[in-house]
Structures are given as structure tokens and as C-alpha cells.
Design a protein around this motif. Structure first.
Motif, PDB file in Angstrom:
ATOM      1  N   GLY A   1       0.800  -1.210   0.000  1.00 55.38           N
ATOM      2  CA  GLY A   1       0.000   0.000   0.000  1.00 55.38           C
ATOM      3  C   GLY A   1       0.836   1.264   0.000  1.00 55.38           C
ATOM      4  N   LYS A   2       2.033   1.205  -0.568  1.00 52.58           N
ATOM      5  CA  LYS A   2       2.934   2.343  -0.601  1.00 52.58           C
ATOM      6  C   LYS A   2       3.866   2.233  -1.789  1.00 52.58           C
ATOM      7  CE  LYS A   2       6.658   2.253   2.089  1.00 52.58           C
ATOM      8  NZ  LYS A   2       7.706   1.863   1.123  1.00 52.58           N
ATOM      9  N   VAL A   3       4.436   3.356  -2.197  1.00 57.83           N
ATOM     10  CA  VAL A   3       5.514   3.333  -3.184  1.00 57.83           C
ATOM     11  C   VAL A   3       6.833   3.495  -2.439  1.00 57.83           C
ATOM     12  CG1 VAL A   3       4.075   4.233  -5.026  1.00 57.83           C
ATOM     13  CG2 VAL A   3       5.367   5.821  -3.593  1.00 57.83           C
ATOM     14  N   GLY A   4       7.920   3.191  -3.097  1.00 55.01           N
ATOM     15  CA  GLY A   4       9.225   3.248  -2.449  1.00 55.01           C
ATOM     16  C   GLY A   4       9.720   4.671  -2.255  1.00 55.01           C
ATOM     17  N   THR A   5      10.603   4.836  -1.298  1.00 58.45           N
ATOM     18  CA  THR A   5      11.282   6.115  -1.102  1.00 58.45           C
ATOM     19  C   THR A   5      12.704   6.006  -1.630  1.00 58.45           C
ATOM     20  OG1 THR A   5      12.180   5.603   1.101  1.00 58.45           O
ATOM     21  CG2 THR A   5       9.933   6.510   1.001  1.00 58.45           C
ATOM     22  N   ILE A   6      13.279   7.137  -1.934  1.00 62.36           N
ATOM     23  CA  ILE A   6      14.649   7.168  -2.442  1.00 62.36           C
ATOM     24  C   ILE A   6      15.618   6.546  -1.438  1.00 62.36           C
ATOM     25  CG2 ILE A   6      16.562   8.727  -2.978  1.00 62.36           C
ATOM     26  CD1 ILE A   6      14.489  10.564  -4.334  1.00 62.36           C
ATOM     27  N   ASP A   7      15.460   6.878  -0.162  1.00 61.09           N
ATOM     28  CA  ASP A   7      16.372   6.358   0.861  1.00 61.09           C
ATOM     29  C   ASP A   7      16.296   4.842   0.958  1.00 61.09           C
ATOM     30  OD1 ASP A   7      17.296   8.880   1.461  1.00 61.09           O
ATOM     31  OD2 ASP A   7      15.975   9.161   3.192  1.00 61.09           O
ATOM     32  N   GLU A   8      15.095   4.288   0.819  1.00 56.67           N
ATOM     33  CA  GLU A   8      14.955   2.827   0.880  1.00 56.67           C
ATOM     34  C   GLU A   8      15.708   2.159  -0.265  1.00 56.67           C
ATOM     35  OE1 GLU A   8      10.506   2.335   2.884  1.00 56.67           O
ATOM     36  OE2 GLU A   8      10.698   2.735   0.734  1.00 56.67           O
ATOM     37  N   VAL A   9      15.492   2.649  -1.464  1.00 56.88           N
ATOM     38  CA  VAL A   9      16.099   2.024  -2.635  1.00 56.88           C
ATOM     39  C   VAL A   9      17.614   2.224  -2.656  1.00 56.88           C
ATOM     40  CG1 VAL A   9      16.151   2.025  -5.153  1.00 56.88           C
ATOM     41  CG2 VAL A   9      13.971   2.223  -3.955  1.00 56.88           C
ATOM     42  N   ALA A  10      18.074   3.368  -2.169  1.00 57.99           N
ATOM     43  CA  ALA A  10      19.520   3.647  -2.148  1.00 57.99           C
ATOM     44  C   ALA A  10      20.286   2.598  -1.358  1.00 57.99           C
ATOM     45  CB  ALA A  10      19.774   5.038  -1.571  1.00 57.99           C
ATOM     46  N   GLU A  11      19.650   2.027  -0.355  1.00 58.91           N
ATOM     47  CA  GLU A  11      20.318   1.008   0.463  1.00 58.91           C
ATOM     48  C   GLU A  11      20.736  -0.198  -0.360  1.00 58.91           C
ATOM     49  OE1 GLU A  11      21.354   0.980   3.472  1.00 58.91           O
ATOM     50  OE2 GLU A  11      20.406   2.742   4.358  1.00 58.91           O
ATOM     51  N   ALA A  12      19.973  -0.505  -1.410  1.00 56.88           N
ATOM     52  CA  ALA A  12      20.304  -1.667  -2.242  1.00 56.88           C
ATOM     53  C   ALA A  12      21.656  -1.487  -2.924  1.00 56.88           C
ATOM     54  CB  ALA A  12      19.205  -1.896  -3.279  1.00 56.88           C
ATOM     55  N   TYR A  13      21.935  -0.270  -3.381  1.00 58.86           N
ATOM     56  CA  TYR A  13      23.207   0.011  -4.048  1.00 58.86           C
ATOM     57  C   TYR A  13      24.376  -0.089  -3.074  1.00 58.86           C
ATOM     58  CZ  TYR A  13      20.305   1.793  -7.862  1.00 58.86           C
ATOM     59  OH  TYR A  13      19.386   1.913  -8.875  1.00 58.86           O
ATOM     60  N   VAL A  14      24.179   0.431  -1.866  1.00 64.64           N
ATOM     61  CA  VAL A  14      25.240   0.375  -0.855  1.00 64.64           C
ATOM     62  C   VAL A  14      25.506  -1.080  -0.463  1.00 64.64           C
ATOM     63  CG1 VAL A  14      25.921   1.087   1.462  1.00 64.64           C
ATOM     64  CG2 VAL A  14      24.713   2.688  -0.036  1.00 64.64           C
ATOM     65  N   TYR A  15      24.431  -1.873  -0.384  1.00 67.46           N
ATOM     66  CA  TYR A  15      24.609  -3.291  -0.073  1.00 67.46           C
ATOM     67  C   TYR A  15      25.516  -3.969  -1.098  1.00 67.46           C
ATOM     68  CZ  TYR A  15      23.727  -8.271   0.080  1.00 67.46           C
ATOM     69  OH  TYR A  15      23.906  -9.631   0.112  1.00 67.46           O
ATOM     70  N   PHE A  16      25.271  -3.692  -2.384  1.00 68.73           N
ATOM     71  CA  PHE A  16      26.081  -4.325  -3.424  1.00 68.73           C
ATOM     72  C   PHE A  16      27.538  -3.884  -3.351  1.00 68.73           C
ATOM     73  CE2 PHE A  16      22.367  -5.409  -6.407  1.00 68.73           C
ATOM     74  CZ  PHE A  16      22.473  -6.757  -6.106  1.00 68.73           C
ATOM     75  N   MET A  17      27.790  -2.666  -2.909  1.00 63.67           N
ATOM     76  CA  MET A  17      29.171  -2.230  -2.727  1.00 63.67           C
ATOM     77  C   MET A  17      29.844  -3.021  -1.605  1.00 63.67           C
ATOM     78  SD  MET A  17      28.798   1.904  -2.955  1.00 63.67           S
ATOM     79  CE  MET A  17      27.512   2.617  -3.977  1.00 63.67           C
ATOM     80  N   LYS A  18      29.093  -3.294  -0.553  1.00 66.19           N
ATOM     81  CA  LYS A  18      29.669  -3.913   0.646  1.00 66.19           C
ATOM     82  C   LYS A  18      29.800  -5.425   0.553  1.00 66.19           C
ATOM     83  CE  LYS A  18      28.179  -0.510   4.112  1.00 66.19           C
ATOM     84  NZ  LYS A  18      27.414  -0.338   5.361  1.00 66.19           N
ATOM     85  N   ASP A  19      28.857  -6.064  -0.118  1.00 66.08           N
ATOM     86  CA  ASP A  19      28.856  -7.526  -0.159  1.00 66.08           C
ATOM     87  C   ASP A  19      29.814  -8.008  -1.241  1.00 66.08           C
ATOM     88  OD1 ASP A  19      28.421 -10.219  -0.216  1.00 66.08           O
ATOM     89  OD2 ASP A  19      26.247 -10.103  -0.427  1.00 66.08           O
ATOM     90  N   THR A  20      31.017  -8.350  -0.845  1.00 65.55           N
ATOM     91  CA  THR A  20      32.040  -8.764  -1.811  1.00 65.55           C
ATOM     92  C   THR A  20      31.822 -10.188  -2.316  1.00 65.55           C
ATOM     93  OG1 THR A  20      33.501  -9.423   0.009  1.00 65.55           O
ATOM     94  CG2 THR A  20      33.770  -7.199  -0.878  1.00 65.55           C
ATOM     95  N   ASN A  21      30.686 -10.796  -1.938  1.00 63.46           N
ATOM     96  CA  ASN A  21      30.324 -12.118  -2.454  1.00 63.46           C
ATOM     97  C   ASN A  21      29.196 -12.029  -3.481  1.00 63.46           C
ATOM     98  OD1 ASN A  21      30.919 -14.967  -2.266  1.00 63.46           O
ATOM     99  ND2 ASN A  21      28.898 -15.229  -1.341  1.00 63.46           N
ATOM    100  N   ALA A  22      28.733 -10.819  -3.768  1.00 60.57           N
ATOM    101  CA  ALA A  22      27.598 -10.635  -4.674  1.00 60.57           C
ATOM    102  C   ALA A  22      28.070 -10.155  -6.044  1.00 60.57           C
ATOM    103  CB  ALA A  22      26.606  -9.624  -4.095  1.00 60.57           C
ATOM    104  N   THR A  23      27.792 -10.932  -7.070  1.00 60.17           N
ATOM    105  CA  THR A  23      28.051 -10.511  -8.441  1.00 60.17           C
ATOM    106  C   THR A  23      27.082 -11.231  -9.371  1.00 60.17           C
ATOM    107  OG1 THR A  23      29.775 -10.100 -10.095  1.00 60.17           O
ATOM    108  CG2 THR A  23      29.806 -12.244  -9.000  1.00 60.17           C
ATOM    109  N   GLY A  24      26.696 -10.560 -10.447  1.00 53.68           N
ATOM    110  CA  GLY A  24      25.688 -11.115 -11.333  1.00 53.68           C
ATOM    111  C   GLY A  24      24.337 -11.223 -10.659  1.00 53.68           C
ATOM    112  N   SER A  25      24.130 -10.431  -9.616  1.00 52.87           N
ATOM    113  CA  SER A  25      22.931 -10.534  -8.790  1.00 52.87           C
ATOM    114  C   SER A  25      21.985  -9.356  -9.014  1.00 52.87           C
ATOM    115  CB  SER A  25      23.302 -10.599  -7.304  1.00 52.87           C
ATOM    116  OG  SER A  25      24.102 -11.729  -7.037  1.00 52.87           O
TER     117      SER A  25
END
Length: 244
Positions: free
Chosen positions: A209-233
Motif C-alpha cells: 500500500g505504498k511506493v518506495g522512497t529514495i532512501d529505501e532504494v539507495a540502500e540496495a546500491y550500498v549493499y552491493f558495494m559492501k557484499d564482496t560475495n555478490a556478483t551477477g545478482s
């Protein structure tokens, strides 16, 4: 996970919307951030805004026009200016070409894919020269939930959006051990919607019942920077819209 404090990050499309949110979140984490856009005034305004929020942070702005046939040279010049990089994020976009199949032609097809598909592919070509070697470095691209849930009259845009899934996975192999990942947002409150914002009723097409906020979605990008086991994901952040 590996912290991004003191790392060097370039966000192309970082002057507004999700890109600006990514830049802001990276500064919170203590990273050195470069943002780039084709709009001179927007670059200046965004840098002023970020410096007000983070007076002691290292943040710089750069103008890079992503249009035209010489875009690869412009990207190379930008990357040369900010090298060496630890993380590269691409969130840039232009007005969506929402047209029925009967109304498109070859020129429309080319223009629709230039910024959202062709430019990320060229960045993948250039990335190994400017990102620090190794799995701690990353390149994160952006698509949208349309790539996973079709809608009428979106064949043109959806073709490129879905193509980014394949591009990400193949590029992760081509650029290994550099990491390549993809974020797929649903409806998010960004300036791309125009002065009236997200159309009323959009939230009804999500399970939350809501749309996303910029701050919520931005976390996904930071996660990919930090998780050195994530690629092609792929991280899909859409409020459950794909479930309906």
C-alpha cells in the motif's frame, strides 16, 4: 561486510532521484563521492546541497553529457578525472518512451536505448581501466520492475529493461573478478514523475500500500558495494508489486 569508508565512488545520474540518494548514503558511510550529470546547474545545486549536509565530506561534481555518438569519449574523460575508483554506480535516465508498437520506428528504438542501455554497456567496456582490480570493486546498474512484470504499450522500454538483466550477468563474467550487479526498483518517489509526483493510486498496485522512497532504494546500491560475495545478482525493491 566490507565497509565503504574512504572508498572512491562515482554515481552517474547522482544529482537527483535515486542517484542523489545513493550519493547521500555513501557520504553517511564516509566514502569519497563523485556525482555526474549532463545538467550543469543541477550538478552545482546538488553539490551545494550535499556539502551543506556533510560539510567535512569529500564530494565533487562533474558534467558529462550522455547523449550523442561521442558519448564513449566523454565517459572516458569523466572516468580519467575521478580515477582510481572503487565503485561505479549508474542510475542515469531520460524520459521514458512509452509508445505503442504501431507508433515506433527505428529512430525511436535507438533513442529509447541510448542512455539506459547503450551507455551502461560502454561503461562496462571502460570499467576495468578505471576501477581498482579485484572483487572489492563493483559496478552497479539500474533497471526497473517493468523488466519483470510486463505492461501494455511498454514493449520498447521493457525490451531494454529486461535486457539489462542479461547484460549484468554476462558482464559479471566478462569483468571478473570485478563485481557487476543490478538494482530493479518499482515505483519510487523521484523527480522523474514530474511536478505532480507519483500518480494517485499507484500504491494500490503494491502489496504494501505504498511506493518506495529514495532512501529505501539507495540502500540496495550500498549493499552491493559492501557484499564482496555478490556478483551477477539482482535486488528487486518494489513493494510487492510483482506479486499482484
Amino acid at each position: 561486510m566490507t565497509p565503504i569508508k574512504d572508498t572512491n565512488i562515482l554515481v552517474i545520474g547522482g544529482t537527483s532521484g535515486i542517484g542523489y540518494g545513493v550519493a547521500k548514503r555513501c557520504l553517511v558511510e564516509g566514502a569519497n563521492v563523485h556525482i555526474a550529470s549532463s545538467n550543469v546547474s543541477r550538478v552545482s545545486e546538488s553539490i551545494d546541497s550535499l556539502k551543506q549536509l556533510f560539510p567535512d565530506a569529500h564530494v565533487t561534481g562533474h558534467v558529462c553529457d550522455l547523449g550523442g555518438q561521442d558519448v564513449e569519449k566523454r565517459l572516458e574523460k569523466l572516468l580519467t578525472t575521478v580515477r582510481p575508483l572503487d565503485h561505479l554506480v549508474f542510475t542515469a535516465g531520460d524520459n521514458l518512451s512509452i509508445k505503442s508498437l504501431k507508433d515506433i520506428d527505428l529512430d525511436t528504438i535507438h533513442r529509447a536505448g541510448h542512455v539506459r542501455f547503450f551507455v551502461p554497456l560502454l561503461l562496462g567496456k571502460l570499467a576495468p581501466r578505471f576501477l581498482r582490480p579485484g572483487f572489492r570493486s563493483s559496478f552497479t546498474l539500474t533497471t526497473g520492475s517493468l523488466s519483470e512484470k510486463p505492461l501494455p504499450n511498454w514493449s520498447l522500454v521493457a525490451g531494454y529493461a529486461t535486457g539489462l538483466h542479461g547484460m549484468t550477468r554476462s558482464m559479471a563474467l566478462d569483468l571478473k573478478p570485478l563485481r557487476v550487479n543490478l538494482v530493479s526498483p518499482g515505483a519510487v518517489e523521484t523527480p522523474l514523475w514530474g511536478p505532480n509526483g507519483v500518480p494517485t493510486g499507484t500504491e494500490k498496485f503494491t502489496t504494501l500500500g505504498k511506493v518506495g522512497t529514495i532512501d529505501e532504494v539507495a540502500e540496495a546500491y550500498v549493499y552491493f558495494m559492501k557484499d564482496t560475495n555478490a556478483t551477477g545478482s539482482i535486488i528487486s525493491t518494489n513493494g510487492g508489486a510483482l506479486l499482484l
